[in-house]
Design a protein around this motif. Structure first.
Motif, mmCIF file in Angstrom:
data_model
loop_
_atom_site.group_PDB
_atom_site.id
_atom_site.type_symbol
_atom_site.label_atom_id
_atom_site.label_comp_id
_atom_site.label_asym_id
_atom_site.label_seq_id
_atom_site.Cartn_x
_atom_site.Cartn_y
_atom_site.Cartn_z
ATOM 1 N N PHE A 228 0.808 -1.215 0.000
ATOM 2 C CA PHE A 228 0.000 0.000 0.000
ATOM 3 C C PHE A 228 0.845 1.272 0.000
ATOM 4 O O PHE A 228 0.324 2.356 -0.271
ATOM 5 N N GLY A 229 2.130 1.129 0.304
ATOM 6 C CA GLY A 229 2.977 2.308 0.411
ATOM 7 C C GLY A 229 3.734 2.693 -0.841
ATOM 8 O O GLY A 229 4.168 3.841 -0.984
ATOM 9 N N LEU A 230 3.916 1.752 -1.759
ATOM 10 C CA LEU A 230 4.631 2.070 -2.997
ATOM 11 C C LEU A 230 3.802 3.007 -3.883
ATOM 12 O O LEU A 230 2.588 2.831 -4.004
ATOM 13 N N PRO A 231 4.441 3.972 -4.518
ATOM 14 C CA PRO A 231 3.701 4.945 -5.343
ATOM 15 C C PRO A 231 3.340 4.397 -6.714
ATOM 16 O O PRO A 231 3.782 4.901 -7.752
ATOM 17 N N LEU A 232 2.521 3.338 -6.719
ATOM 18 C CA LEU A 232 2.040 2.773 -7.980
ATOM 19 C C LEU A 232 0.843 3.577 -8.478
ATOM 20 O O LEU A 232 0.083 4.131 -7.673
ATOM 21 N N LYS A 233 0.663 3.602 -9.762
ATOM 22 C CA LYS A 233 -0.465 4.347 -10.340
ATOM 23 C C LYS A 233 -1.230 3.436 -11.297
ATOM 24 O O LYS A 233 -0.776 2.325 -11.627
ATOM 25 N N ALA A 234 -2.380 3.917 -11.740
ATOM 26 C CA ALA A 234 -3.231 3.135 -12.634
ATOM 27 C C ALA A 234 -2.447 2.674 -13.858
ATOM 28 O O ALA A 234 -1.727 3.452 -14.480
ATOM 29 N N GLY A 235 -2.580 1.377 -14.166
ATOM 30 C CA GLY A 235 -1.873 0.804 -15.311
ATOM 31 C C GLY A 235 -0.556 0.146 -14.955
ATOM 32 O O GLY A 235 -0.051 -0.681 -15.723
ATOM 33 N N ASP A 236 0.033 0.504 -13.804
ATOM 34 C CA ASP A 236 1.268 -0.154 -13.365
ATOM 35 C C ASP A 236 0.973 -1.612 -13.037
ATOM 36 O O ASP A 236 -0.054 -1.928 -12.427
ATOM 37 N N GLU A 237 1.882 -2.493 -13.426
ATOM 38 C CA GLU A 237 1.661 -3.923 -13.246
ATOM 39 C C GLU A 237 2.486 -4.498 -12.099
ATOM 40 O O GLU A 237 3.633 -4.103 -11.877
ATOM 41 N N SER B 3 10.044 10.560 5.072
ATOM 42 C CA SER B 3 11.344 10.492 5.738
ATOM 43 C C SER B 3 12.128 9.268 5.272
ATOM 44 O O SER B 3 11.547 8.219 4.992
ATOM 45 N N PRO B 4 13.448 9.368 5.209
ATOM 46 C CA PRO B 4 14.271 8.200 4.889
ATOM 47 C C PRO B 4 14.582 7.355 6.125
ATOM 48 O O PRO B 4 15.402 6.445 6.062
ATOM 49 N N ASP B 5 13.916 7.659 7.251
ATOM 50 C CA ASP B 5 14.134 6.936 8.514
ATOM 51 C C ASP B 5 13.219 5.720 8.560
ATOM 52 O O ASP B 5 11.993 5.840 8.475
ATOM 53 N N ILE B 6 13.793 4.529 8.700
ATOM 54 C CA ILE B 6 13.041 3.276 8.714
ATOM 55 C C ILE B 6 12.017 3.240 9.843
ATOM 56 O O ILE B 6 11.010 2.524 9.758
ATOM 57 N N ARG B 7 12.221 4.028 10.874
ATOM 58 C CA ARG B 7 11.345 4.013 12.042
ATOM 59 C C ARG B 7 9.941 4.540 11.744
ATOM 60 O O ARG B 7 9.037 4.355 12.557
ATOM 61 N N LYS B 8 9.753 5.159 10.603
ATOM 62 C CA LYS B 8 8.410 5.633 10.258
ATOM 63 C C LYS B 8 7.445 4.469 10.065
ATOM 64 O O LYS B 8 6.232 4.648 10.134
ATOM 65 N N LYS C 82 15.431 3.097 -0.769
ATOM 66 C CA LYS C 82 14.018 3.006 -1.138
ATOM 67 C C LYS C 82 13.076 3.474 -0.029
ATOM 68 O O LYS C 82 11.871 3.636 -0.264
ATOM 69 N N ILE C 83 13.593 3.685 1.168
ATOM 70 C CA ILE C 83 12.732 4.006 2.314
ATOM 71 C C ILE C 83 11.922 5.273 2.070
ATOM 72 O O ILE C 83 10.716 5.327 2.332
ATOM 73 N N GLU C 84 12.571 6.281 1.538
ATOM 74 C CA GLU C 84 11.925 7.583 1.390
ATOM 75 C C GLU C 84 10.700 7.527 0.485
ATOM 76 O O GLU C 84 9.706 8.233 0.706
ATOM 77 N N GLN C 85 10.709 6.668 -0.533
ATOM 78 C CA GLN C 85 9.614 6.652 -1.509
ATOM 79 C C GLN C 85 8.376 5.909 -1.026
ATOM 80 O O GLN C 85 7.303 6.031 -1.625
ATOM 81 N N VAL C 86 8.506 5.117 0.046
ATOM 82 C CA VAL C 86 7.395 4.288 0.507
ATOM 83 C C VAL C 86 6.607 4.999 1.606
ATOM 84 O O VAL C 86 7.166 5.387 2.630
ATOM 85 N N TRP C 87 5.309 5.156 1.394
ATOM 86 C CA TRP C 87 4.441 5.728 2.427
ATOM 87 C C TRP C 87 4.289 4.719 3.567
ATOM 88 O O TRP C 87 4.107 3.521 3.314
ATOM 89 N N CYS D 115 16.832 -8.233 -3.430
ATOM 90 C CA CYS D 115 15.520 -7.595 -3.465
ATOM 91 C C CYS D 115 15.600 -6.185 -2.870
ATOM 92 O O CYS D 115 16.624 -5.799 -2.297
ATOM 93 N N GLU D 116 14.513 -5.437 -3.009
ATOM 94 C CA GLU D 116 14.423 -4.106 -2.399
ATOM 95 C C GLU D 116 13.661 -4.116 -1.080
ATOM 96 O O GLU D 116 13.872 -3.256 -0.225
ATOM 97 N N TYR D 117 12.758 -5.103 -0.934
ATOM 98 C CA TYR D 117 11.878 -5.149 0.225
ATOM 99 C C TYR D 117 11.745 -6.605 0.701
ATOM 100 O O TYR D 117 11.667 -7.523 -0.109
ATOM 101 N N PHE D 118 11.684 -6.772 2.021
ATOM 102 C CA PHE D 118 11.602 -8.120 2.595
ATOM 103 C C PHE D 118 10.841 -8.019 3.911
ATOM 104 O O PHE D 118 11.116 -7.144 4.735
#
Length: 432
Positions: free
Chosen positions: A142-151, A297-302, A282-287, A256-259
């Motif tokens: 739910f946090g990745l900035p995907l948009k309509a049409g992204d697979e 924030s690029p802080d993993i604690r978010k 990749k931390i900063e881009q994920v809500w 990988c980028e996420y685990f």
């Protein structure tokens, strides 16, 4: 001791991971385990896997019920030393929750983060501590900035909570969720990679890989799939629920980028503990899944904004790590593979029994699944429990209908002989 002095002592003890909670059992078992480990120190991990005297010491470290034979370790019991630690932390919490939780036990999160990072082979600044794999994976989905049409490309054997999350984003935002499928077991790495590759297009932004398939224990070649996905411009998220604490690997090995993982599975940490790893860049881009004051924030604690949680369970994780490391990751993996192949080699030739799991170490480890002619999975699991008090897991998933059998380090060879005998009797009853 003055109150202020006690407060400082407790804070320092928690931050050092040394809060004095060791009981007589912990001290005695630690000494016995040290002696047993020394006795097998000259053996390689495969030889230790079959050293029943050594594993007998490990087995005495658990308090599993004698009333049932638990061969469903989707959630694993914690060793007694972990249970005692959690009980002591709970006791401390209830001496004054707001004070001891936030002023004392909360100080143990950073040392625990460092321990998890060391076990995972990563930086502490990439580790978030949460409640389970679903927590972690949903934060990414739910946090990745995907948009309509992204697979997004996943597999029909991924965990159902994961599939629901992608379908929800598909329904709400118009992303495209695609699934590959397999006739497991598959013992061809290239074939697995090519199956994912064929599903990808220039619009594919994310590939979801389950490291060890929940339903039948198939180990997926994560690194090879990830390298292929990166070559096509996609990122990779890995569901490590069934692999962390079981397979001897570092997260960075997977490319990988996420685990995300649940620590209450093969690490045997307290139930309701988990971990999310996000590559630092990749931390900063994920809500964050739950609202944080600085979502970019690029802080993993978010990703740890969970509100009040059990600090006792969280701190118990450190004791589970200590227990795990006292065995050793490679020894543990070899033992669990040995136990799986022990029973599976004995049931595979029983008339009417079908094994749905590979016996090659690169494609399986602890989990194994079987089906039996003239039994539905529900009927087979019920018969195992009602007649033999053997607890197993029904799996009905994308055409696969079977019963999953999962031993753990506390499982004895006698336990598995009991299971094999039960399967043989059930098969002969229906075949007669």
């Amino acid at each position: 001791m003055k109150i202020s002095d006690r407060r400082s002592f407790l804070k320092m003890s928690v931050m050092a991971g040394a809060l004095p909670i060791d009981g007589l059992f912990q001290q005695a078992h630690a000494k016995e385990l040290q002696t047993a480990t020394h006795a097998v120190s000259h053996l390689d991990s495969r030889e230790v896997a079959q050293h029943e005297e050594y594993w007998g010491v490990i087995q005495r470290g658990f308090s599993v019920s004698p009333l049932i034979l638990n061969l469903h370790n989707g959630i694993s019991p914690s060793p007694i030393v972990v249970q005692e630690a959690v009980a002591r932390y709970n006791q401390l919490t209830n001496e004054g929750p707001n004070y001891f939780m936030w002023e004392i036990l909360d100080q143990g999160r950073e040392p625990l983060r460092a321990k998890l990072a060391h076990l995972a082979g990563t930086s502490p600044e990439e580790i978030a501590i949460n409640r389970n794999t679903t927590d972690g994976l949903h934060a990414i989905i739910f946090g990745l900035p995907l948009k309509a049409g992204d697979e997004v490309v996943g597999c029909s054997y991924d965990y159902w909570h994961v599939m629901q999350a992608y379908r929800q984003r598909q329904e709400r935002e118009g992303i495209v969720y695609k699934q590959v499928s397999f006739d497991f077991p598959v013992e061809d790495i290239d074939a697995i990679v090519k199956t994912y590759q064929k599903a990808m297009t220039p619009k594919t932004k994310l590939v979801h890989i389950t490291h060890v398939m929940n339903s039948m224990g198939q180990i997926m070649p994560v690194r090879q799939i990830a390298d292929m996905a990166h070559a096509h411009g996609a990122e990779v998220v890995v569901d490590g629920a069934q692999s962390f604490g079981l397979l001897d690997f570092k997260i960075t090995d997977l490319h990988c980028e996420y685990f995300a993982t649940s620590l209450h599975k093969f690490l045997c940490a307290p139930v309701g503990t988990g971990m999310l790893w996000v590559s630092r860049d990749k931390i900063e881009q994920v809500w964050p899944l739950l609202g944080a004051d600085k979502p970019h924030s690029p802080d993993i604690r978010k990703f740890e904004v969970l509100g009040t949680r059990s600090f006792a369970l969280e701190q118990g994780v450190g004791h589970a790590i200590k227990f795990h490391e006292s065995i050793g990751g490679r020894r543990k993996q070899e033992r669990l593979f040995y136990l799986k192949t022990y029973w599976s080699n004995r049931v595979r030739d029983i008339k009417g029994v079908k094994l749905h799991t590979s016996n090659k170490p690169e494609f399986s480890c602890a989990n194994g699944s079987i089906s039996m002619e003239q039994y539905t999975p529900v009927d087979l699991a019920d018969a195992l429990f009602q007649r033999y008090k053997i607890h197993s897991k029904v799996e009905i998933h994308d055409g696969l209908q079977c019963v999953r059998i999962t031993p753990n380090v506390y499982t004895t060879i006698a336990d598995l002989d009991r299971f094999v005998k039960a399967v043989g009797e059930l098969a002969s009853t229906r075949n007669s």
